[in-house]
Design a protein around this motif. Sequence first.
Motif, PDB file in Angstrom:
ATOM      1  N   PHE A 201       4.621 -69.954  10.879  1.00  0.00           N
ATOM      2  CA  PHE A 201       3.760 -68.828  11.256  1.00  0.00           C
ATOM      3  C   PHE A 201       4.201 -68.244  12.584  1.00  0.00           C
ATOM      4  O   PHE A 201       4.284 -67.021  12.761  1.00  0.00           O
ATOM      5  N   GLY A 202       4.489 -69.124  13.539  1.00  0.00           N
ATOM      6  CA  GLY A 202       4.918 -68.673  14.858  1.00  0.00           C
ATOM      7  C   GLY A 202       6.222 -67.913  14.816  1.00  0.00           C
ATOM      8  O   GLY A 202       6.401 -66.895  15.504  1.00  0.00           O
ATOM      9  N   GLN A 203       7.147 -68.381  13.985  1.00  0.00           N
ATOM     10  CA  GLN A 203       8.452 -67.704  13.877  1.00  0.00           C
ATOM     11  C   GLN A 203       8.296 -66.287  13.337  1.00  0.00           C
ATOM     12  O   GLN A 203       8.971 -65.364  13.785  1.00  0.00           O
ATOM     13  N   PHE A 204       7.395 -66.099  12.398  1.00  0.00           N
ATOM     14  CA  PHE A 204       7.216 -64.786  11.792  1.00  0.00           C
ATOM     15  C   PHE A 204       6.492 -63.807  12.718  1.00  0.00           C
ATOM     16  O   PHE A 204       6.453 -62.613  12.446  1.00  0.00           O
ATOM     17  N   MET A 205       5.922 -64.304  13.793  1.00  0.00           N
ATOM     18  CA  MET A 205       5.251 -63.436  14.752  1.00  0.00           C
ATOM     19  C   MET A 205       6.208 -62.876  15.794  1.00  0.00           C
ATOM     20  O   MET A 205       5.864 -61.998  16.576  1.00  0.00           O
ATOM     21  N   LYS A 206       7.442 -63.395  15.810  1.00  0.00           N
ATOM     22  CA  LYS A 206       8.455 -62.876  16.738  1.00  0.00           C
ATOM     23  C   LYS A 206       8.959 -61.517  16.300  1.00  0.00           C
ATOM     24  O   LYS A 206       8.927 -61.186  15.129  1.00  0.00           O
ATOM     25  N   ARG A 207       9.427 -60.755  17.262  1.00  0.00           N
ATOM     26  CA  ARG A 207      10.115 -59.510  16.925  1.00  0.00           C
ATOM     27  C   ARG A 207      11.419 -59.846  16.241  1.00  0.00           C
ATOM     28  O   ARG A 207      12.054 -60.861  16.525  1.00  0.00           O
ATOM     29  N   PHE A 208      11.859 -58.993  15.348  1.00  0.00           N
ATOM     30  CA  PHE A 208      13.090 -59.255  14.574  1.00  0.00           C
ATOM     31  C   PHE A 208      14.300 -59.338  15.513  1.00  0.00           C
ATOM     32  O   PHE A 208      14.445 -58.517  16.407  1.00  0.00           O
TER      33      PHE A 208
END
Length: 208
Positions: A201-208
């Motif tokens: 979940f945390g990884q997907f909240m990062k900017r690309f």
Amino acid sequence: MNIKIANSLFGYFETLYYLNQKLIKLCGVNVIDDFEFCGKEVLDIIQELPRIIPYSFNGKKQKLELKDGNGLLEYSDNIVYLKNDYEQILLNNYDFLDKIRVIRNTYQHKMHGINHKSSGSGSLSLFDFDFDINGKEVEVCAGSFIKLFKELNILFSKLSKDVSKYAYENGKDDYAYYRRITRFEFIDFNKLYESNLLRTFGQFMKRF
């Protein structure tokens, strides 16, 4: 609960909401690859936490204590569980909150007084930060943040339910303000903290 308290809660709800988002995002990053982002993000969280938890260090007693009348404790006479819940949160997280106090006070008055010694994350740990503050080593880790946030989310979920009840009983449940501040459950954040997918979940909240 009354209209004054209900209208005062927005800033606290908003702050805790975004702090949860920041923490979840930190749980998904590689602190070595994202060193600058992570260092700033964890210090941002540390700076904001005392706005949610009204505590301070009593120099005479040499201990942490709640500051009556500060923050939400202004309403402790109207919200019967508030002070007791805050006292339990302080007791359960005492050592960690003392570290937060030391880091925050130093950073607030002398930004260069904090030296980031090391940080890490890996398959067995989400993140940890090690600071040198005037020659004293102070370490904070994901587990301590998560434990504290889970307890805060439980408290704020109770406050949210009280607002919903007040709005319903006073014919205000259709007002945009009350719909906005009660449209989600703080305790749902705890489901993420307890999930095996927290890092994802945390990884997907990062900017690309």
